[in-house]
Design a protein around this motif. Structure first.
Motif, mmCIF file in Angstrom:
data_model
loop_
_atom_site.group_PDB
_atom_site.id
_atom_site.type_symbol
_atom_site.label_atom_id
_atom_site.label_comp_id
_atom_site.label_asym_id
_atom_site.label_seq_id
_atom_site.Cartn_x
_atom_site.Cartn_y
_atom_site.Cartn_z
ATOM 1 N N GLY A 13 36.519 34.386 52.888
ATOM 2 C CA GLY A 13 36.256 35.731 52.650
ATOM 3 C C GLY A 13 36.847 36.481 53.865
ATOM 4 O O GLY A 13 36.580 37.607 53.787
ATOM 5 N N TRP A 69 40.020 32.452 42.281
ATOM 6 C CA TRP A 69 39.015 33.022 41.229
ATOM 7 C C TRP A 69 37.545 32.681 41.665
ATOM 8 O O TRP A 69 36.611 33.529 41.742
ATOM 9 C CB TRP A 69 39.283 32.803 39.889
ATOM 10 N N VAL A 72 37.437 34.010 46.102
ATOM 11 C CA VAL A 72 37.660 35.440 46.651
ATOM 12 C C VAL A 72 38.201 36.503 45.358
ATOM 13 O O VAL A 72 38.919 37.154 45.634
ATOM 14 C CB VAL A 72 38.679 35.415 47.688
ATOM 15 N N ARG A 73 37.398 36.267 44.209
ATOM 16 C CA ARG A 73 38.048 37.199 42.832
ATOM 17 C C ARG A 73 37.797 38.542 43.233
ATOM 18 O O ARG A 73 38.676 39.368 42.667
ATOM 19 C CB ARG A 73 37.293 36.418 41.913
ATOM 20 N N ASP A 74 36.964 39.072 44.184
ATOM 21 C CA ASP A 74 36.920 40.445 44.462
ATOM 22 C C ASP A 74 38.196 40.970 45.225
ATOM 23 O O ASP A 74 38.497 42.171 45.267
ATOM 24 C CB ASP A 74 35.816 40.673 45.369
ATOM 25 N N GLU A 75 39.203 40.204 45.739
ATOM 26 C CA GLU A 75 40.259 40.597 46.419
ATOM 27 C C GLU A 75 41.504 40.782 45.253
ATOM 28 O O GLU A 75 42.490 41.362 45.686
ATOM 29 C CB GLU A 75 40.695 39.418 47.313
ATOM 30 N N ARG A 77 42.613 42.229 41.298
ATOM 31 C CA ARG A 77 42.163 43.205 40.213
ATOM 32 C C ARG A 77 42.022 42.455 39.044
ATOM 33 O O ARG A 77 42.354 41.137 38.915
ATOM 34 C CB ARG A 77 43.363 44.187 39.886
ATOM 35 N N SER A 78 40.975 42.865 38.223
ATOM 36 C CA SER A 78 40.365 42.096 36.983
ATOM 37 C C SER A 78 41.534 42.101 35.734
ATOM 38 O O SER A 78 41.458 42.871 34.890
ATOM 39 C CB SER A 78 39.373 42.794 36.357
#
Length: 135
Positions: A13, A69, A72-75, A77-78
Motif C-alpha cells: 500500500g 483485490w 490494495v482494492r481501495d486503489e 474503482r468498484s
C-alpha cells in the motif's frame, strides 16, 4: 570472513518503484514483487493492452488481480477490470475481475471495462542490498 545481505522489503500500500506496492505474486514460475501503476483506462481489451504498454507496464494476470483485490482494492474503482489473460479456447474473450465483489469472469473483448497497469519485479532484482562483513 562471510557476507550477509539485508533485504529492505517494500510495504503493501506504500509508494514503490513508480506505483503502489501490492505484494508478492508469481510470474513465469518465479516469485515477483507486484506494483500497480498510477492512472486508469476505460475501454476495450485490445485498447487496454496498448494503454498499459504505454504506461510502461502490462495488464495484470488473473493471479495478480487476486493479489491486488486482497491487498490494495481501495486503489481501484468498484467495477470490472481487465486482466491480460485471454479466455482459453475463445479468442474473443478475456478474463475480468470485479473490485467490489472479487469475482472473476470472462467478458467479450469488445466490451468496455476499466484497466490498471502493473509491473512485476523478480524478487532477487529488488534486493536493496546492504552487505556487512561478519567474522
Amino acid at each position: 570472513m562471510s557476507e550477509s545481505v539485508v533485504e529492505a522489503l517494500p510495504q503493501i500500500g506504500h509508494p514503490f518503484q513508480g506505483g503502489i506496492y501490492a505484494g508478492k505474486t508469481t510470474h513465469a514460475n518465479a516469485a515477483h514483487h507486484l506494483v500497480v501503476l498510477p492512472g486508469e483506462f476505460n475501454g476495450t481489451w485490445s485498447a487496454a493492452v496498448a494503454w498499459a504498454q504505454e504506461q510502461g507496464g502490462e495488464l495484470p494476470s488473473r493471479v495478480d488481480l487476486l493479489i491486488l483485490w486482497q491487498n490494495v482494492r481501495d486503489e481501484f474503482r468498484s467495477t470490472w477490470h481487465w486482466s491480460g489473460e485471454q479466455y482459453a479456447g475463445y479468442d474473443e474473450y478475456a478474463w475480468v475481475q470485479h473490485f467490489g465483489s472479487g469475482y472473476q469472469l470472462f467478458s467479450h473483448k469488445d466490451n468496455g471495462c476499466r484497466a490498471r497497469a502493473v509491473r512485476r519485479f523478480p524478487i532477487d532484482q529488488l534486493t536493496n542490498s546492504v552487505i556487512s562483513a561478519t567474522a
